[in-house]
Design a protein around this motif. Structure first.
Motif, mmCIF file in Angstrom:
data_model
loop_
_atom_site.group_PDB
_atom_site.id
_atom_site.type_symbol
_atom_site.label_atom_id
_atom_site.label_comp_id
_atom_site.label_asym_id
_atom_site.label_seq_id
_atom_site.Cartn_x
_atom_site.Cartn_y
_atom_site.Cartn_z
ATOM 1 N N ASN A 1 52.200 32.099 29.539
ATOM 2 C CA ASN A 1 53.064 33.118 30.139
ATOM 3 C C ASN A 1 52.283 33.816 31.242
ATOM 4 O O ASN A 1 51.130 33.469 31.521
ATOM 5 N N HIS A 2 52.923 34.831 31.816
ATOM 6 C CA HIS A 2 52.200 35.649 32.794
ATOM 7 C C HIS A 2 52.671 37.091 32.672
ATOM 8 O O HIS A 2 53.761 37.387 32.166
ATOM 9 N N TYR A 3 51.815 37.996 33.134
ATOM 10 C CA TYR A 3 52.179 39.412 33.138
ATOM 11 C C TYR A 3 53.222 39.673 34.219
ATOM 12 O O TYR A 3 53.397 38.877 35.145
ATOM 13 N N LYS A 4 53.905 40.770 34.113
ATOM 14 C CA LYS A 4 54.927 41.120 35.089
ATOM 15 C C LYS A 4 54.319 41.195 36.484
ATOM 16 O O LYS A 4 53.169 41.591 36.657
ATOM 17 N N ASN A 5 55.137 40.848 37.451
ATOM 18 C CA ASN A 5 54.650 40.773 38.822
ATOM 19 C C ASN A 5 54.182 42.119 39.371
ATOM 20 O O ASN A 5 53.327 42.168 40.257
ATOM 21 N N ASP A 6 54.734 43.217 38.842
ATOM 22 C CA ASP A 6 54.360 44.529 39.383
ATOM 23 C C ASP A 6 53.088 45.087 38.743
ATOM 24 O O ASP A 6 52.635 46.177 39.094
ATOM 25 N N LEU A 7 52.504 44.340 37.808
ATOM 26 C CA LEU A 7 51.235 44.760 37.205
ATOM 27 C C LEU A 7 50.105 44.111 37.993
ATOM 28 O O LEU A 7 49.905 42.895 37.940
ATOM 29 N N LYS A 8 49.390 44.903 38.745
ATOM 30 C CA LYS A 8 48.375 44.381 39.644
ATOM 31 C C LYS A 8 47.052 44.170 38.913
ATOM 32 O O LYS A 8 46.626 45.011 38.127
ATOM 33 N N SER A 9 46.417 43.038 39.192
ATOM 34 C CA SER A 9 45.135 42.724 38.570
ATOM 35 C C SER A 9 44.036 42.657 39.617
ATOM 36 O O SER A 9 44.290 42.416 40.799
ATOM 37 N N THR A 10 42.817 42.852 39.157
ATOM 38 C CA THR A 10 41.638 42.800 40.017
ATOM 39 C C THR A 10 40.729 41.678 39.537
ATOM 40 O O THR A 10 40.481 41.529 38.333
ATOM 41 N N VAL A 11 40.228 40.884 40.465
ATOM 42 C CA VAL A 11 39.410 39.718 40.146
ATOM 43 C C VAL A 11 37.939 40.060 40.274
ATOM 44 O O VAL A 11 37.518 40.741 41.215
ATOM 45 N N ARG A 12 37.162 39.582 39.310
ATOM 46 C CA ARG A 12 35.710 39.719 39.393
ATOM 47 C C ARG A 12 35.079 38.352 39.156
ATOM 48 O O ARG A 12 35.651 37.465 38.511
ATOM 49 N N VAL A 13 33.859 38.192 39.677
ATOM 50 C CA VAL A 13 33.098 36.965 39.483
ATOM 51 C C VAL A 13 32.196 37.148 38.269
ATOM 52 O O VAL A 13 31.593 38.214 38.084
ATOM 53 N N LYS B 1 31.341 41.831 44.469
ATOM 54 C CA LYS B 1 32.612 42.277 45.054
ATOM 55 C C LYS B 1 33.791 41.898 44.167
ATOM 56 O O LYS B 1 33.854 40.806 43.605
ATOM 57 N N ARG B 2 34.727 42.816 44.037
ATOM 58 C CA ARG B 2 35.998 42.566 43.356
ATOM 59 C C ARG B 2 37.106 42.538 44.411
ATOM 60 O O ARG B 2 36.980 43.154 45.464
ATOM 61 N N PHE B 3 38.161 41.832 44.103
ATOM 62 C CA PHE B 3 39.264 41.762 45.063
ATOM 63 C C PHE B 3 40.581 41.664 44.313
ATOM 64 O O PHE B 3 40.637 41.187 43.169
ATOM 65 N N PRO B 4 41.672 42.123 44.930
ATOM 66 C CA PRO B 4 42.979 42.105 44.256
ATOM 67 C C PRO B 4 43.561 40.699 44.184
ATOM 68 O O PRO B 4 43.480 39.931 45.149
ATOM 69 N N GLN B 5 44.153 40.356 43.052
ATOM 70 C CA GLN B 5 44.856 39.084 42.937
ATOM 71 C C GLN B 5 46.174 39.177 43.682
ATOM 72 O O GLN B 5 46.845 40.219 43.675
ATOM 73 N N GLY B 6 46.566 38.075 44.310
ATOM 74 C CA GLY B 6 47.752 38.099 45.149
ATOM 75 C C GLY B 6 49.056 38.245 44.393
ATOM 76 O O GLY B 6 50.029 38.759 44.931
ATOM 77 N N TRP B 7 49.119 37.812 43.131
ATOM 78 C CA TRP B 7 50.386 37.872 42.416
ATOM 79 C C TRP B 7 50.100 38.023 40.940
ATOM 80 O O TRP B 7 49.032 38.501 40.557
ATOM 81 N N GLY C 1 46.193 31.447 44.014
ATOM 82 C CA GLY C 1 46.820 30.505 44.926
ATOM 83 C C GLY C 1 48.099 30.999 45.554
ATOM 84 O O GLY C 1 48.783 30.264 46.273
ATOM 85 N N ASN C 2 48.447 32.253 45.294
ATOM 86 C CA ASN C 2 49.571 32.857 46.008
ATOM 87 C C ASN C 2 49.226 32.959 47.493
ATOM 88 O O ASN C 2 48.057 32.940 47.883
ATOM 89 N N VAL C 3 50.249 33.095 48.317
ATOM 90 C CA VAL C 3 50.025 33.143 49.762
ATOM 91 C C VAL C 3 49.067 34.266 50.141
ATOM 92 O O VAL C 3 48.257 34.122 51.069
ATOM 93 N N ASP C 4 49.086 35.385 49.410
ATOM 94 C CA ASP C 4 48.165 36.482 49.726
ATOM 95 C C ASP C 4 46.724 36.157 49.341
ATOM 96 O O ASP C 4 45.790 36.674 49.948
ATOM 97 N N PRO D 1 38.876 35.933 51.937
ATOM 98 C CA PRO D 1 37.777 34.981 52.144
ATOM 99 C C PRO D 1 37.101 34.527 50.857
ATOM 100 O O PRO D 1 36.603 33.411 50.792
ATOM 101 N N THR D 2 37.087 35.372 49.823
ATOM 102 C CA THR D 2 36.459 34.956 48.572
ATOM 103 C C THR D 2 37.242 33.816 47.925
ATOM 104 O O THR D 2 36.661 32.857 47.408
ATOM 105 N N PHE D 3 38.571 33.905 47.951
ATOM 106 C CA PHE D 3 39.378 32.812 47.399
ATOM 107 C C PHE D 3 39.205 31.552 48.230
ATOM 108 O O PHE D 3 39.095 30.444 47.676
ATOM 109 N N ILE D 4 39.191 31.676 49.537
ATOM 110 C CA ILE D 4 38.997 30.514 50.407
ATOM 111 C C ILE D 4 37.692 29.810 50.060
ATOM 112 O O ILE D 4 37.631 28.585 49.911
ATOM 113 N N LYS D 5 36.625 30.582 49.915
ATOM 114 C CA LYS D 5 35.329 30.008 49.589
ATOM 115 C C LYS D 5 35.349 29.383 48.199
ATOM 116 O O LYS D 5 34.785 28.298 47.977
ATOM 117 N N LEU D 6 35.999 30.041 47.246
ATOM 118 C CA LEU D 6 36.105 29.510 45.889
ATOM 119 C C LEU D 6 36.806 28.155 45.884
ATOM 120 O O LEU D 6 36.315 27.189 45.269
#
Length: 536
Positions: free
Chosen positions: A420-432, A448-454, A500-503, A508-513
């Motif tokens: 499943n997935h969490y609701k779209n309006d619940l924003k998550s933050t990505v860490r390495v 560095k942390r960055f926001p997940q696109g979706w 992998g969402n458009v955002d 750049p961190t996702f691109i590099k990943l």
């Protein structure tokens, strides 16, 4: 079938073996837009039978020298195979036209040149058949893919200096050093033609009833396309033209846009031709074996299978591949059909792929197509998945008759557990992950942390054999892995990320990943910067 005889002062007799030639069984590769204006192109293969006596092979500017030393070296590599292809085509009954532009004086007394020059002009000479053709209307729908305004010479300054001295020592004009066709290409005086003139070539084709034209030689983006006897003129004037795509080369300098390696520049031109000019074929369709590849082109074949409509990867992945992957991979695509969600035309390209990336959401496939996917996975070859690839081939209900699903695809291919997935309006933050050791994280700032696109996927627990690389968290909820590697039961490498969402493609961190993950899966050594190289 009796070939037409060309009358000069006497009959030109053909070998008896050519008088009942079998059809040429060719596989024509094209690219077709999935729907008008979509910008997404399916690569398709169409099998056709061509009558040899209605077919010509034109050798465009296969010169004995050139202004560019690297162009000469590349030509030398494929001339032997091109000559073998020409000989086989001739033996099958195909008309051979040698067209080394600007070199007709060298052949003034040659029977093949005299035959072409004596050819009566056709009554239906197309307008401007003697001129270069720089574009046909179909090309207006696309964008020309490379910048060749500098002439495309990819020699280094040192190579240019050395080559210029050699040309002068050979008493060649440094600006036009070609004097004849490459001596490695056999010319059969009794049967072949020599001409660099559009009206002569057209008249030969018409007199012999030739409907099909194959063009090989150099250079794809210039002479092969634009000469009066080139692809554009043939297509514009109604011939069934094809490019012999493995017997050609481009004039492209990687110092010019789009700043990709020379071989990638050739790929882009061939792709442009398949989309907007004409189909292509390969030399192995005449002489067997595998299509020719330049010695310096070690890039593995990467197939991107894209069949999801939620996250716009049909728009994000192609430019990502061109910018970040084309130097190291030969990238091709298989997109979902617009009129049937359970068809992915081009999925058979998996049979020739060295690595595959899946961006697919809840599809089933015809059983034969699903078997292609299963066979690829079982081969142990590398697999990359993004976002909905975790539930690519499972639709939560029995598949229709004649179709197949793969319910445990996520667990078996990626070591995942999407449920499943969490609701779209619940924003998550990505860490390495701060402690894990993986070359995929090379060049990525772990602080560095960055926001997940979706939305954040629920995937815990992962299968044994996975190594999480990144996590994301919604405040007040447990962390979930969003990127990991997996050692499959078949021994193959898999890399997966639920990003992998458009955002995400804007970060750049996702691109590099993603770039690093693809290189890791393919067994490439990953550099901290942009360049990645093949591991010996």
């Amino acid at each position: 079938m009796i070939c037409r005889l060309l009358l000069l002062t006497s009959l030109v007799l053909l070998p008896a073996s050519l008088l009942s030639a079998e059809p040429l069984k060719l596989q024509l590769r094209s690219q077709h837009e999935t729907s008008p204006g979509s910008g997404r192109f399916h690569r398709t293969i169409e099998e056709q039978n061509w009558k040899p006596e209605e077919t010509a092979l034109i050798l465009c500017d296969v010169w004995d020298s050139h202004t560019c030393w690297n162009a000469v070296k590349r030509l030398e590599q494929f001339v032997p195979r091109l000559n073998e292809t020409v000989n086989k085509a001739r033996a099958e009954g195909v008309t051979i036209i040698h067209a080394p532009s600007g070199c007709m004086d060298a052949y003034a007394d040659h029977p093949s040149r005299q035959r072409a020059a004596s050819q009566p002009k056709a009554d239906n000479l197309p307008e401007e058949i003697t001129k270069w053709c720089y574009q046909i209307p179909a090309e207006e729908a696309g964008q020309y893919p490379i910048d060749q305004t500098d002439g495309g010479n990819d020699d280094t300054p040192e190579e240019k200096k050395t080559w210029l001295a050699r040309l002068e020592a050979e008493q060649r004009n440094p600006k036009r050093p070609w004097q004849k066709q490459h001596p490695g290409i056999r010319i059969v005086a009794k049967h072949d033609f020599i001409s660099d003139k559009g009206d002569e070539v057209w008249s030969i084709l018409e007199d012999r009833g030739i409907k099909n034209v194959i063009v090989a030689g150099v250079h794809t983006n210039m002479c092969v396309l634009g000469r009066p006897f080139g692809l554009r003129q043939m297509v514009r004037n109604g011939k069934n033209a094809v490019l012999l795509r493995d017997m050609t080369d481009t004039m492209y300098n990687p110092a010019s846009a789009p700043y990709v390696c020379h071989f990638a520049g050739t790929d882009l031109i061939i792709s442009h031709i398949e989309k907007f000019v004409c189909p292509t074929i390969t030399s192995n369709q005449f002489i067997g074996g595998k299509p020719f590849r330049f010695k310096g082109d070690k890039r593995p074949n990467l197939l991107m299978v894209i069949a999801e409509g939620e996250y716009k990867t049909e728009e994000t992945l192609p430019p990502f591949a061109e910018k970040h992957l084309s130097d190291d991979f030969r990238v091709s695509f298989a997109f979902a059909a617009d009129d049937d969600r359970n068809l992915i035309p081009g999925i058979e390209q998996l049979q020739d792929a060295d690595i595959a990336l899946f961006s697919v959401r809840r599809r089933v496939l015809p059983k034969a197509d699903m078997q292609i996917v299963r066979d690829y996975v079982a081969s142990g070859k590398p697999i990359v998945g993004i976002r909905t690839a975790s539930h690519a081939f499972y639709i939560k209900q029995p598949p229709p008759e004649g179709y197949a699903d793969w319910e445990r695809w996520d667990q078996e291919v990626f070591g995942g557990n999407y449920h499943n997935h969490y609701k779209n309006d619940l924003k998550s933050t990505v860490r390495v992950d701060e402690d894990v050791k993986s070359p995929i994280l090379k060049g990525i700032d772990r602080s560095k942390r960055f926001p997940q696109g979706w939305s954040l996927y629920k995937v815990m627990p992962l299968e044994p054999g996975t190594t999480p690389l990144m996590y994301a968290e919604i405040e007040g909820h447990p962390e979930e892995p969003v990127a990991w590697t997996f050692k499959r039961a078949d021994g193959g490498r898999s890399f997966y990320t639920s990003l992998g969402n458009v955002d995400d493609f804007k970060h750049p961190t996702f691109i590099k990943l993603l770039k690093n993950g693809i290189h890791w899966a393919a067994g490439m050594k990953i550099e901290a910067g942009e360049k990645s190289t093949k591991v010996d």
